[in-house]
Write a protein that holds these residues in place. Structure first.
Motif, mmCIF file in Angstrom:
data_model
loop_
_atom_site.group_PDB
_atom_site.id
_atom_site.type_symbol
_atom_site.label_atom_id
_atom_site.label_comp_id
_atom_site.label_asym_id
_atom_site.label_seq_id
_atom_site.Cartn_x
_atom_site.Cartn_y
_atom_site.Cartn_z
ATOM 1 N N UNK A 191 28.062 -1.148 8.308
ATOM 2 C CA UNK A 191 28.892 -1.998 9.163
ATOM 3 C C UNK A 191 30.361 -1.584 9.166
ATOM 4 N N UNK A 192 31.040 -1.503 8.016
ATOM 5 C CA UNK A 192 32.479 -1.168 8.086
ATOM 6 C C UNK A 192 32.749 0.277 8.461
ATOM 7 N N UNK A 193 31.788 1.174 8.235
ATOM 8 C CA UNK A 193 32.068 2.599 8.425
ATOM 9 C C UNK A 193 31.461 3.187 9.703
ATOM 10 N N UNK B 236 29.712 1.020 12.313
ATOM 11 C CA UNK B 236 29.504 0.066 13.409
ATOM 12 C C UNK B 236 30.823 -0.537 13.866
ATOM 13 N N UNK B 237 31.551 -1.173 12.942
ATOM 14 C CA UNK B 237 32.797 -1.855 13.306
ATOM 15 C C UNK B 237 33.827 -0.941 13.972
ATOM 16 N N UNK B 238 34.043 0.304 13.479
ATOM 17 C CA UNK B 238 35.076 1.138 14.116
ATOM 18 C C UNK B 238 34.742 1.581 15.539
ATOM 19 N N UNK B 239 33.475 1.486 15.945
ATOM 20 C CA UNK B 239 33.071 2.065 17.218
ATOM 21 C C UNK B 239 32.579 1.051 18.250
ATOM 22 N N UNK B 240 32.226 -0.142 17.805
ATOM 23 C CA UNK B 240 31.666 -1.129 18.729
ATOM 24 C C UNK B 240 32.441 -2.429 18.668
ATOM 25 N N UNK B 241 32.780 -2.970 19.835
ATOM 26 C CA UNK B 241 33.352 -4.315 19.883
ATOM 27 C C UNK B 241 32.262 -5.323 19.526
ATOM 28 N N UNK B 242 32.681 -6.553 19.244
ATOM 29 C CA UNK B 242 31.714 -7.572 18.837
ATOM 30 C C UNK B 242 30.664 -7.834 19.907
ATOM 31 N N UNK B 243 31.067 -7.782 21.172
ATOM 32 C CA UNK B 243 30.086 -7.986 22.234
ATOM 33 C C UNK B 243 29.020 -6.897 22.217
ATOM 34 N N UNK B 244 29.449 -5.643 21.964
ATOM 35 C CA UNK B 244 28.491 -4.549 21.857
ATOM 36 C C UNK B 244 27.606 -4.679 20.631
ATOM 37 N N UNK B 245 28.189 -5.149 19.519
ATOM 38 C CA UNK B 245 27.400 -5.362 18.309
ATOM 39 C C UNK B 245 26.335 -6.436 18.543
ATOM 40 N N UNK C 218 52.234 -12.042 6.982
ATOM 41 C CA UNK C 218 50.917 -12.433 6.464
ATOM 42 C C UNK C 218 50.029 -11.238 6.139
ATOM 43 N N UNK C 219 50.619 -10.051 5.956
ATOM 44 C CA UNK C 219 49.779 -8.857 5.864
ATOM 45 C C UNK C 219 49.915 -8.082 4.562
ATOM 46 N N UNK C 220 50.536 -8.659 3.536
ATOM 47 C CA UNK C 220 50.739 -7.891 2.311
ATOM 48 C C UNK C 220 49.558 -7.974 1.358
ATOM 49 N N UNK C 221 48.647 -8.936 1.554
ATOM 50 C CA UNK C 221 47.483 -9.049 0.671
ATOM 51 C C UNK C 221 46.396 -8.060 1.078
ATOM 52 N N UNK C 222 45.314 -8.039 0.282
ATOM 53 C CA UNK C 222 44.223 -7.119 0.604
ATOM 54 C C UNK C 222 43.376 -7.648 1.754
ATOM 55 N N UNK C 223 43.136 -8.981 1.795
ATOM 56 C CA UNK C 223 42.338 -9.581 2.865
ATOM 57 C C UNK C 223 43.285 -10.056 3.961
ATOM 58 N N UNK C 224 43.735 -9.131 4.794
ATOM 59 C CA UNK C 224 44.715 -9.499 5.803
ATOM 60 C C UNK C 224 44.050 -10.285 6.926
ATOM 61 N N UNK C 225 44.751 -11.258 7.500
ATOM 62 C CA UNK C 225 44.199 -12.008 8.637
ATOM 63 C C UNK C 225 44.280 -11.173 9.913
ATOM 64 N N UNK C 226 43.223 -10.449 10.211
ATOM 65 C CA UNK C 226 43.211 -9.526 11.350
ATOM 66 C C UNK C 226 43.543 -10.230 12.662
ATOM 67 N N UNK D 58 40.456 -9.315 19.318
ATOM 68 C CA UNK D 58 39.667 -10.260 18.531
ATOM 69 C C UNK D 58 38.255 -9.746 18.287
ATOM 70 N N UNK D 59 37.736 -8.929 19.194
ATOM 71 C CA UNK D 59 36.384 -8.406 19.014
ATOM 72 C C UNK D 59 36.375 -6.946 18.570
ATOM 73 N N UNK D 60 37.532 -6.419 18.159
ATOM 74 C CA UNK D 60 37.563 -5.031 17.679
ATOM 75 C C UNK D 60 38.748 -4.839 16.734
ATOM 76 N N UNK D 61 38.476 -4.328 15.544
ATOM 77 C CA UNK D 61 39.525 -3.929 14.609
ATOM 78 C C UNK D 61 38.951 -2.847 13.710
ATOM 79 N N UNK D 62 39.698 -1.782 13.525
ATOM 80 C CA UNK D 62 39.234 -0.629 12.761
ATOM 81 C C UNK D 62 39.975 -0.577 11.422
ATOM 82 N N UNK D 63 39.463 -1.315 10.439
ATOM 83 C CA UNK D 63 40.081 -1.368 9.123
ATOM 84 C C UNK D 63 40.001 -0.017 8.417
ATOM 85 N N UNK D 64 38.867 0.660 8.555
ATOM 86 C CA UNK D 64 38.668 1.920 7.837
ATOM 87 C C UNK D 64 39.725 2.944 8.234
ATOM 88 N N UNK D 65 40.039 3.035 9.521
ATOM 89 C CA UNK D 65 41.058 4.000 9.957
ATOM 90 C C UNK D 65 42.432 3.627 9.411
#
Length: 705
Positions: A178-180, A182-191, A581-589, A690-697
């Motif tokens: 999923x994180x490596x 699926x998520x970087x390549x597909x929006x939530x609607x596509x998923x 709001x972005x200095x922690x590890x679990x940032x609010x995307x 809201x339906x796409x964010x690439x954390x890994x990149x």
């Protein structure tokens, strides 16, 4: 029946048996893949509704465990009450209904905004209405298909538990993919669309499995067993299944909270314990486990002994060492408990009953660590408690014969000890735990500074004493990222100068210790948005931090997720919005997406600006801000950190800051400052939505710096 017919029948039966195992394996694998693929996908859909707190993931895990239990109960009902023919008809009908009315997956109507209190019931209801039925239908497949396989007459049908290993391989690969992949390549609607197609394929696989189970055997062959000989399972053995599943399940949530709170702040860290958890099932339920159980028993004792020694002497081996230690402890404890569980598995006739009771233990463990512990404890004390419980899962303890009064005495002592731990935790003032995590107030070793940590990330500090040891007096000085002369303070002041020296209206997302309160000038109206009420209580308590009390005692606070509460602010009212709001590890995307930025712009005056504090140890967010802002026709300026030893000694940290505005004149003199770089080059990241964010990149860009 003549010889040719018998021979033809035998060939048909041989082909049926030859295809049985591959089809069952493939269907069980796909079912588990979908089961685990739906969890991060839907949790991400929920993100804009409730924020990116660890509590959301904990509640999600407990919800999915509870529905998994319901699915296992449903599978047990089908197997114990119906022949394969009728059970298949019922289950396939259920899946067709799900396909027609509940897919593709999306958020149910009526859940646009959570209540100010009661986030957990609201979130459970949201999950139930939106994804409960599809997850329930898929969750039953593991035990159901194993029970059907036990009746196929296949050579391995007498011990179908190895299929549980295949199921967990599917879960493991879905978790990693999923994180490596699926998520970087597909929006939530596509998923969601892809998951629907996978569900359709699963429906075909289940029909095929049922058909193989219904195939007619011929005389002289092993044949189909419509009913397996069943033994009676004692309640004591069922409770042992529950206990052995309870400890690893609870420890999974606890170790995730512990390492993110006290060891390391890293995005996607929750993936590692969950992957190890699934891996233990894969290993212990193989026909020939690659890691012998005796090895795991010895290794657990050795690592626990090392852990006790390290706690006593506290050597500084670095966070990577301690992260590996805690993950190793978790893995070995889970291997021991799950290994004992595998040794106690019953005959195939009781297979679904075994999984049902095991799931009850998993749900109870998740409930304890995910929902109860944050209420009764102010720190992650459940982690060492469950490590001790993990030692009690060893066969040496379970084999001890005790009289009734001895069991009662031990139970009483354990209960008294637990109550004592709860009372001690409730009286702590240095640690405050909520649905959104653990906030710890820590004084530096020399007593000069007081710091606020959320997990292992510092969210502000205040000077208590001068270098000569005398008490600090007067107006408190903003420290850490917020010191005067730093990028945040300079960015605010530059926008202030563009407004003629005064900011009429400012909103800040994120409170921390309240350091920014001391950047407020006379005549300015500032308000602060904060999702965690406990943070506001800490920041406004002058016995802890005095920024608000000394600099802005009349400051207004808005509680709740900023995406939702900011929507209530008047359009075109803000000179400046500070998003911190972005200095922690679990940032609010959801605070950094195209939709979020569009909301911010509607709240700004025509010449307003947005200041993003994007310092982060693990992710490079500057390109994300730039690309997302450019997609809205906005310009971005970024100032990189310029940390020095002199600043570090003073508890000051140079931040990374981005300012976004419609025109250059809106940001004031910083537009001509060489330290602030206007982002005019080509985008190096895709805009987040809201339906796409690439954390890994974002992580990879940070590692590549």
């Amino acid at each position: 029946m003549d010889a040719p017919q018998t021979q033809a029948g035998s060939q048909v039966e041989a082909r049926r048996l030859a295809t049985t195992l591959p089809i069952y394996l493939g269907t069980i694998f796909l079912s588990a893949f979908l089961l685990f693929g739906i969890q991060p996908m839907f949790a991400k859909m929920v993100l804009p509704r409730l924020g990116g707190s660890p509590g959301v993931w904990s509640v999600a895990m407990v919800f999915f465990q509870a529905v998994l239990l319901a699915g296992y109960g449903y599978a047990h009902w089908l197997v114990s009450r119906f022949a394969i023919r009728h059970a298949a008809l019922i289950h396939i009908s259920l899946m067709i209904v799900v396909l027609l009315i509940a897919l593709p997956i999306g958020i149910a109507a009526g859940f646009d905004r959570p209540p100010p209190d009661g986030e957990i019931p609201w979130l459970v209801a949201l999950f139930g209405m939106s994804v409960g039925l599809p997850f329930f239908a898929v969750s039953a497949n593991g035990p159901l298909l194993q029970a059907w396989f036990a009746r196929t007459g296949h050579a391995h049908a007498k011990d179908p538990y190895f299929l549980y290993a295949a199921s967990n391989v599917g879960s493991f690969l879905a978790l990693i993919a999923y994180p490596f992949a699926i998520e970087p390549f597909l929006a939530l609607s596509g998923q969601a669309t892809l998951w629907t197609w996978g569900f359709g394929l699963l429906l075909a696989g289940i029909a095929a499995c049922a058909g193989l189970g219904l195939g007619q055997s011929v005389p002289g062959t092993t044949g189909i067993q419509t009913k397996l000989p069943q033994t009676v399972i004692a309640m004591q053995e069922k409770l042992a299944w529950v206990a052995l599943a309870f400890v690893p399940s609870g420890l999974l949530v606890a170790v995730t909270a512990h390492v993110s709170t006290d060891v390391a702040a890293a995005p996607l860290l929750w993936v590692v314990p969950l992957a190890l958890f699934l891996l233990t099932f894969v290993i212990v339920f193989q026909r020939k486990p690659i890691l012998p159980h005796a090895w795991m028993l010895n290794a657990q004792l050795a690592l626990v002994a090392a852990f006790v020694v390290l706690i006593a002497f506290k050597p500084d081996f670095g966070w990577w060492f301690y992260l590996a230690l805690h993950l190793g402890l978790f893995f070995l404890t889970a291997m021991v408990a799950h290994g004992e569980l595998a040794k106690l598995r019953p005959d195939p006739a009781n297979l679904t009953q075994f999984y049902l009771w095991m799931s009850i233990g998993g749900v109870l463990g998740g409930l304890f660590s995910g929902l109860l512990a944050p209420i009764i404890f102010n720190s992650v004390i459940e982690y060492p408690v469950l490590l001790v419980a993990g030692l009690l899962c060893r066969p040496g303890f379970t084999a001890i014969k005790l009289s009734g009064w001895m069991r009662g005495a031990i139970a009483a002592l354990v209960s008294l000890g637990f109550v004592g731990i709860v009372l001690r935790e409730q009286q702590r003032t240095d640690s405050v735990r909520s649905f959104f995590g653990v906030n710890r107030i820590v004084d530096s070793d020399d007593g000069r500074f007081r710091m606020l940590f959320h997990g292992s990330t510092m969210h502000g500090a205040q000077k208590l004493r001068e270098p000569d040891g005398t008490m600090a007096v007067g107006r408190p000085e903003p420290l850490t990222y917020y010191f005067s002369g730093g990028a945040i303070a300079d960015g605010i002041d530059s926008v202030r100068q563009a407004r003629g020296g005064t900011l009429a209206k400012v909103s800040v997302i994120g409170v921390g210790t309240g350091s920014l309160a001391c950047q407020i000038r006379s005549g300015e109206d500032w308000n602060f948005y904060e999702i965690d009420p406990h943070v506001v209580r800490i920041a406004t308590d002058p016995t802890r931090f005095s920024f608000f009390n000394a600099c802005a005692p009349a400051t207004a606070f808005v509680l709740g997720d900023a995406r939702l509460t900011l929507a209530d602010a008047p359009n075109g009212s803000l000179d400046l919005l500070v998003v911190d709001a972005f200095s922690s590890d679990a940032i609010p995307l959801h605070l950094l997406t195209r939709e979020a930025l569009a909301l911010y712009i509607t709240k700004l005056k025509p010449n307003g600006a947005v200041l993003f504090h994007i310092s982060n140890r693990n992710m490079e967010l500057g390109p994300v801000v730039t690309a997302t802002a450019r997609g809205q026709g906005l310009t971005t300026w970024i100032r990189e950190p310029q940390q020095t030893n002199e600043l570090a000694v003073q508890m000051k940290s140079s931040p990374q800051v981005a300012i976004v505005a419609r025109q250059q004149v809106d940001v004031g003199p910083l537009a001509g400052d060489k330290a602030w770089i206007r982002q005019d080059g080509p985008d190096t990241a895709r805009p987040w939505r809201d339906d796409y964010a690439d954390i890994v990149s974002a992580i990879w860009r940070k590692l590549s710096d």
